[in-house]
Motif scaffolding. Structure first.
Motif, short mmCIF file in Angstrom:
data_model
loop_
_atom_site.label_atom_id
_atom_site.label_comp_id
_atom_site.label_asym_id
_atom_site.label_seq_id
_atom_site.Cartn_x
_atom_site.Cartn_y
_atom_site.Cartn_z
N ASP A 123 37.57 -21.16 -38.43
CA ASP A 123 37.04 -22.50 -38.12
C ASP A 123 36.88 -22.73 -36.62
O ASP A 123 37.36 -23.71 -36.07
N LYS A 124 36.22 -21.78 -35.97
CA LYS A 124 35.93 -21.93 -34.54
C LYS A 124 34.42 -22.10 -34.37
O LYS A 124 33.67 -21.20 -34.72
N PRO A 125 33.98 -23.22 -33.82
CA PRO A 125 32.54 -23.40 -33.64
C PRO A 125 31.97 -22.44 -32.60
O PRO A 125 32.60 -22.18 -31.58
N VAL A 126 30.79 -21.90 -32.90
CA VAL A 126 30.07 -21.04 -31.96
C VAL A 126 28.76 -21.75 -31.64
O VAL A 126 27.96 -22.02 -32.54
N VAL A 127 28.56 -22.09 -30.38
CA VAL A 127 27.38 -22.85 -29.96
C VAL A 127 26.48 -21.93 -29.15
O VAL A 127 26.93 -21.28 -28.21
N VAL A 128 25.21 -21.87 -29.54
CA VAL A 128 24.31 -20.88 -28.98
C VAL A 128 23.14 -21.56 -28.27
O VAL A 128 22.46 -22.40 -28.85
N LEU A 129 22.94 -21.19 -27.02
CA LEU A 129 21.70 -21.54 -26.32
C LEU A 129 20.86 -20.27 -26.30
O LEU A 129 21.21 -19.31 -25.63
N LYS A 130 19.78 -20.26 -27.10
CA LYS A 130 18.91 -19.08 -27.16
C LYS A 130 17.60 -19.46 -26.48
O LYS A 130 16.85 -20.28 -26.99
N ALA A 131 17.40 -18.90 -25.30
CA ALA A 131 16.18 -19.21 -24.56
C ALA A 131 15.04 -18.34 -25.06
O ALA A 131 15.21 -17.58 -26.00
N ALA A 132 13.90 -18.45 -24.39
CA ALA A 132 12.70 -17.70 -24.77
C ALA A 132 12.24 -18.11 -26.17
O ALA A 132 11.95 -17.27 -27.01
N ARG A 133 12.19 -19.42 -26.38
CA ARG A 133 11.72 -19.97 -27.67
C ARG A 133 10.22 -19.82 -27.78
O ARG A 133 9.69 -19.70 -28.86
N SER A 134 9.52 -20.03 -26.68
CA SER A 134 8.06 -20.11 -26.70
C SER A 134 7.48 -18.78 -26.29
O SER A 134 8.17 -17.90 -25.79
N GLU A 135 6.16 -18.64 -26.47
CA GLU A 135 5.51 -17.41 -26.01
C GLU A 135 5.64 -17.28 -24.49
O GLU A 135 5.90 -16.21 -23.97
N GLN A 136 5.45 -18.42 -23.80
CA GLN A 136 5.56 -18.38 -22.34
C GLN A 136 6.98 -17.98 -21.93
O GLN A 136 7.16 -17.20 -21.01
N GLY A 137 7.96 -18.52 -22.65
CA GLY A 137 9.35 -18.18 -22.34
C GLY A 137 9.66 -16.74 -22.67
O GLY A 137 10.36 -16.04 -21.94
N ALA A 138 9.11 -16.26 -23.79
CA ALA A 138 9.37 -14.88 -24.19
C ALA A 138 8.76 -13.91 -23.19
O ALA A 138 9.34 -12.88 -22.86
N ARG A 139 7.57 -14.28 -22.66
CA ARG A 139 6.95 -13.42 -21.65
C ARG A 139 7.83 -13.37 -20.41
O ARG A 139 8.06 -12.31 -19.83
N ALA A 140 8.37 -14.52 -20.06
CA ALA A 140 9.27 -14.55 -18.90
C ALA A 140 10.50 -13.72 -19.17
O ALA A 140 10.98 -12.98 -18.30
N ALA A 141 11.05 -13.82 -20.39
CA ALA A 141 12.24 -13.05 -20.73
C ALA A 141 11.94 -11.57 -20.71
O ALA A 141 12.75 -10.75 -20.27
#
Lengths: 717, 717
Positions: B242-260
């Protein structure tokens, strides 16, 4: 250029004399606050405490009554108990005071007796021309002349002047926002809270303040929008003067509206209509307090976007990615740079950075602070860059970055935003240099998107606030006839007549009170036809089997008409024109069938806040499945109606999906324009309109069924 | 209880000896940082500088080589130039070091040569069991034992231990978040950056750290999710513990994925699949850096929600309204209180406040600080309150409010969040008392909604990570047969066989290579029938006129079959089984027509990150109009498949819109379960599946057309 400021604005922003009625020597009491706040703010005019029991208050000579103060009093701040307020306001009016600011509470927010007194205050204002802020307000600040009219210790001290005004219905919330923003280095020209709004509303105050040259950005907090007329005037002037107006309108949800009702006892109107109103007026709506203050930051440098092409410079890849994600969500283009410009950028940054956009300057910028400055200069020179966003944060070596960013910001008029993860001092440095800075890479882009919206989104000129033109005689006669029969609903044939009068195409049809009349009508219209019960009291004919479609020959028409006339007779007995419509005998409508096409719906209703609004939606199953409806304020230009239609998800059906032939979108747009013109012309007459469906075919668009309800008396909104 | 921590985690959190290879005396250089950081953090173990040219570094005895350090070395921090890293790592492996932390950059982020060396590092880890963080990482902190393994001056000093871990691919971004959070009073157990992830990934590090009792909340920043196996293991253990895991996953968009991609050279996968993956694993996704830190705040007190009923207490009406709006957006219920409880609340607050919920305590709480505390206690006792949100801000008299809120928070286990507009010191006071505080009323509710999601949203147990079970013999034979013919696509009849083997109902049909065979088949199936070209190479049969529907009699079948056999012969010449399918002669499929119903689509594809995913969508015009598709990871329980179907906008069609009869939703759900079971069982075999449409009738749901492509070799994802 702004118009000459009104007397009210001159009183608020450059008062010669401010009286404080009920002023006290005791700084521990609220009544001690106003004089003390004026003194500590450095107000250079005259402060006139009014207190019949003291010759002197806080070292200043006191007057027994406001009427004893010699010369003109611009502002009278009132801190007496609620029971004495009205009498003091009467004296203010008598003394020729321009603006009274009433801090005292105990009015409409308490009980009906309080509300009655508040109504008397409103009446006094109308009668005498005295203007009142409050009651139950927190006061007002105008920084350029050190005017701090408030009891609140939260406003004590000097207020560095800026170019942003904040006007709020809520006092405490706004005070916290204002003081928090000041701590972060933001500066304001005015801060005004309106409290119970017996006289001056948020809309009205903004309408006045927008004229000030010293105020370039206007922030508003509303729970309910009162005084839409003033808001329209504000919008028109803000547009002319190119001053952004940013609105936080709370009570979006039912839960929020319930809370607002118990807080301010005001109807919040529907959120969708509020959106339509604000968007029509070109006011920028935000959703949170943080976004409101972020808007103040992004507009402070008074720059405008010339396009949507964004270049991102980041000293951490991650921040650049987050910014690119946010840009995508807002429709900003992070365009990969041209090879020759990549080459120029590559000279500024390390080999393992990325010159493509987002530009990754890399952490090496720590070791070589020139790197970021050089990269930023290349971005400013790049002709394909309309907007720049920089992401960085505090390191032991990042102080020169801040210097660089501030320097380049000062050399260009390209909008630059900074996402900066760092301490208060860094934020302060950016803010002092006038650079918009945000504590989160996403927030920086969100704010920039607001600037782009203000700069580039089309907002059409508002129609003048005139009363409706006289109606065309046939329309006037139709409505008078309906009312003369004691009805408030039109039958379908009358509704069709009304719509046609404003250029809305309606499927042709004729009234028939007998089977033979129906067949004659059908023969004339041509088969197939529809037959419907014609009755102003049956809004939902199909629920009672009162509609038969696609009748292909006279015998089918005969059979259907006989059946429907029975229903009509049952529902609307002969002789009662209030129930049967103008011809006083039960009858049916025989109507040509529209050619097959895409179904849409049109409607009109009256919103508590926005007044009459036009609804355009996808028809058939989509409206139920998706609630695919958009709302706008009439009238609509062809371009605006086109944007409205195109914003529907179902609009893809118009251009032909899955091999279907496209239908006549332009005819639909024209029909929407005509409908909106009708709603606008009849804005004082109509209560509710429902046109469902409109069938858009390969050539033309036609309304097939319509329901219209009017006010039962010529009404105000 | 957690499992026994691994050797890696013990090394990271309780090391006896930390060596620094390449340590320098010069604090102005990066190489001077690691030893200095350990000393200033107060690390109590042994620090072993390694430098062949110095007998002593920063006052500590230095060793010529890591192999010279006596006793076990838990961590070796490496700050030598890239060219020497591999040799040093070999020596570390030889010396039995548990964990090497490589700060040096110049590997895969630079060029192919660097990537090759990085591959050698990865191979060395596999070979020797040495674990490596980095290269090109910023290091790691474990606060309880003052372990600060980093060159960064940003991490210098003492680190007060907390119970939240932050693990990030990006270094600089995470460092700014971590130091910013610390300034605001948040405390962490671990802070780990993974850099180029030659060995340890974010997923793997979290998988290890989740076992620590001292760590109760896990925050992750990903650009691309590597090592989904470790992520699944993490999810399973986090759930159990019962430990919460909180995720910030960037590169959601095509522009972001290209940057990633240009940042980390890793494929980001589709954002929709990432959502499906994270949601299936019960990990909590947030969208901004601010939300990530807000999550740390809301989970810090380790409370869980027992329901969704929220009581709001506000000292400013406006803040309460904003909170109620946000609650609505998240599906939290701001329920009006029962009259008897309103009466109890009314005793605590002034008469002109509101006891209904949102409770308006009013600004009078300034004058009477007990008021807020009493009101809060009533809310805590109210049995219909699962959650409490308080809104307030700094005033000259608000310090006692903070004391009150902190006191009541300490007396209950009801989750309480505070939206507070105020200065850093106020935020600090709340934070030090363990009270979750947020700088914006909306943000407070957003964070609370995350807590509610973690507490109440159903997450099903994950299936074990075993290799797929052996396939049923007919399925194995079918796939082997297809591959034996050098094909990678199945014809429609084969696709039907495959689907039926997993319980997916498919419209019955038969192969026919002649007109007479087709008529015989149609006679057996019963009319009407469909006839389609049967070909593994024609994925889009209808585009070439290869599908004829609704044939009502033998002559129609004859005519259509003759025509389609011509097309089949043209496209797939006889004798080439790779083009005609198993029977090596051009043929058609004669298929029973499904009864009319609601059309849906099913599909499967392989995502770069998530692997094989199942798509369920509305069919017909809706999928194109709305992109009404949802994505999930197989397998699916009946409950999960039901939630998936119900989440579609088009699901309203299943229950019958506008008077239509409802169709068999449960049959559709069963079909989705069977389809997901197939995708799961064949997860190493399938490349792409498209079942379009599935027709859901009043009784039953049936797949009418299917396309299946397999890997051309038994493949890994």
């Amino acid at each position: 250029m702004s118009d000459e400021p009104s007397a009210l604005v001159r009183a608020l922003t450059d008062p010669g004399t401010i009286a404080v009625i009920g002023a006290s020597d005791d700084l521990g009491k609220l009544a001690g606050g106003p004089v003390h706040n004026l003194v500590t703010a450095g107000f250079a005019g005259r402060i006139a405490p009014v207190n019949p029991r003291r010759p002197e208050i806080q070292g200043l000579p006191a007057y027994p009554s406001i009427t004893d103060v010699d010369g003109h009093v611009d502002i009278a701040a009132i801190v007496v108990p609620a029971a004495s307020v009205l009498a003091e306001l009467r004296r203010c009016a008598e003394a020729g005071v321009t603006l009274a600011v009433v801090f005292s509470s105990g009015f409409a927010e308490i009980d009906d007796a309080g509300a009655a007194v508040q109504d008397e205050i409103a009446a006094l204002c109308v009668e005498t021309g005295l203007r009142v802020l409050g009651p139950n307000c927190l006061g007002a600040v105008s920084a350029s002349r050190a005017v701090v009219v408030s009891f609140s210790s939260g406003l004590r001290g000097r207020h560095e002047p800026g170019t942003t005004a904040m006007v709020s219905q809520s006092g405490a919330l706004a005070l916290w926002l204002y003081t928090g923003a000041q701590r972060a280095g933001l500066r304001f020209s005015q801060f005004v809270t309106t409290g119970n709004e017996a006289d001056l509303t948020v809309s009205r105050v903004l309408r006045e303040i927008v004229e000030l040259d010293e105020t370039q950005v206007l922030l508003a907090y509303f729970e309910a929008i009162h005084d839409v007329g003033a808001l329209r005037g504000l919008a028109r002037r803000a547009r002319e003067l190119d001053k952004p107006v940013v609105v936080l309108k709370a009570a979006r949800s039912e839960q929020g509206a319930r809370a607002a009702a118990s807080h301010t006892a005001s109807l919040a109107g529907s959120d969708r209509a509020a959106d339509a109103l604000l968007s029509r007026l070109g006011l920028l709506r935000v959703g949170t307090t943080t976004e409101l203050l972020d808007a103040a930051r992004v507009f402070a440098p008074r720059r405008r976007a010339r396009g949507r092409r964004l270049t991102i410079l980041s000293v951490s890849g991650g921040g650049g990615i987050m910014m690119a994600d946010a840009a995508s969500a807002h429709g900003l283009d992070v365009v990969e740079w041209e090879p020759e410009w990549q080459a120029r950028m590559a000279e500024a940054i390390p080999a393992y950075g990325s010159p493509r956009n987002p530009v990754d300057v890399t952490g090496s910028a720590s070791a070589n602070p020139r790197m970021l400055e050089d990269a930023l200069r290349v971005a400013v020179e790049h002709p394909g860059t309309d907007l720049i966003a920089v992401f960085g944060g505090d390191t032991a070596l990042s102080a020169p970055w801040i210097t660089s960013i501030c320097a380049v910001h000062g050399e260009t008029d390209v909008p630059i935003v900074v996402g900066w993860l760092g301490a208060g001092e860094s934020v302060r440095r950016f803010t002092d240099a006038g650079v918009p800075v945000f504590g989160d890479p996403t927030a920086a882009i969100d704010a920039l998107a607001l600037l782009v919206r203000h700069s580039l989104d089309p907002v059409e000129p508002l129609p003048p606030d005139a009363a409706p033109d006289p109606l065309p005689e046939p329309v006037r006669a139709l409505l008078d006839g309906v009312r003369a029969q004691g009805r408030d609903t039109l039958d379908e044939l009358e509704a069709g007549t009304l719509l046609r009068a404003f250029g809305v195409d309606v499927a042709p049809g004729a009234r028939a009170a007998s089977v033979e009349e129906a067949v004659r009508a059908a023969d004339e219209l041509g088969y197939p036809v529809a037959v419907k019960v014609l009755s102003p009291v049956l809004a939902h004919k199909s629920d009672v089997g009162g509609v038969v479609l696609g009748l292909g020959d006279p015998s089918a028409v005969r059979e259907a008409t006989a059946r429907l006339l029975d229903i009509a007779t049952e529902r609307s007995p002969a002789g009662d024109a209030a129930q049967t419509g103008p011809d006083s005998s039960p009858s049916v409508l025989v109507q040509a069938m529209a050619p097959p096409g895409v179904e849409m719906v049109l409607g009109m209703h009256r919103d508590d806040t926005a007044g009459p609004v036009v609804l355009v939606g996808s028809g058939g199953v989509l409206v139920e499945l998706l609630d695919d409806v958009t709302v706008a304020l009439p009238p609509l230009s062809t371009a605006a109606a086109g944007r409205l239609v195109d914003s529907l998800r179902g609009s893809a059906l118009l251009s032909g999906l899955r091999g279907a032939d496209p239908v006549d979108r332009d005819a639909l747009v024209d029909l929407v324009v005509g409908f909106a013109a009708m709603v606008h012309a009849l804005r004082d007459e109509l209560a509710e309109v429902d046109v469902n469906p409109v069938v858009v075919g390969p050539s033309g668009a036609v309304a097939v069924d319509a329901f219209v309800r009017v006010h039962d008396h010529a009404a105000t909104p």
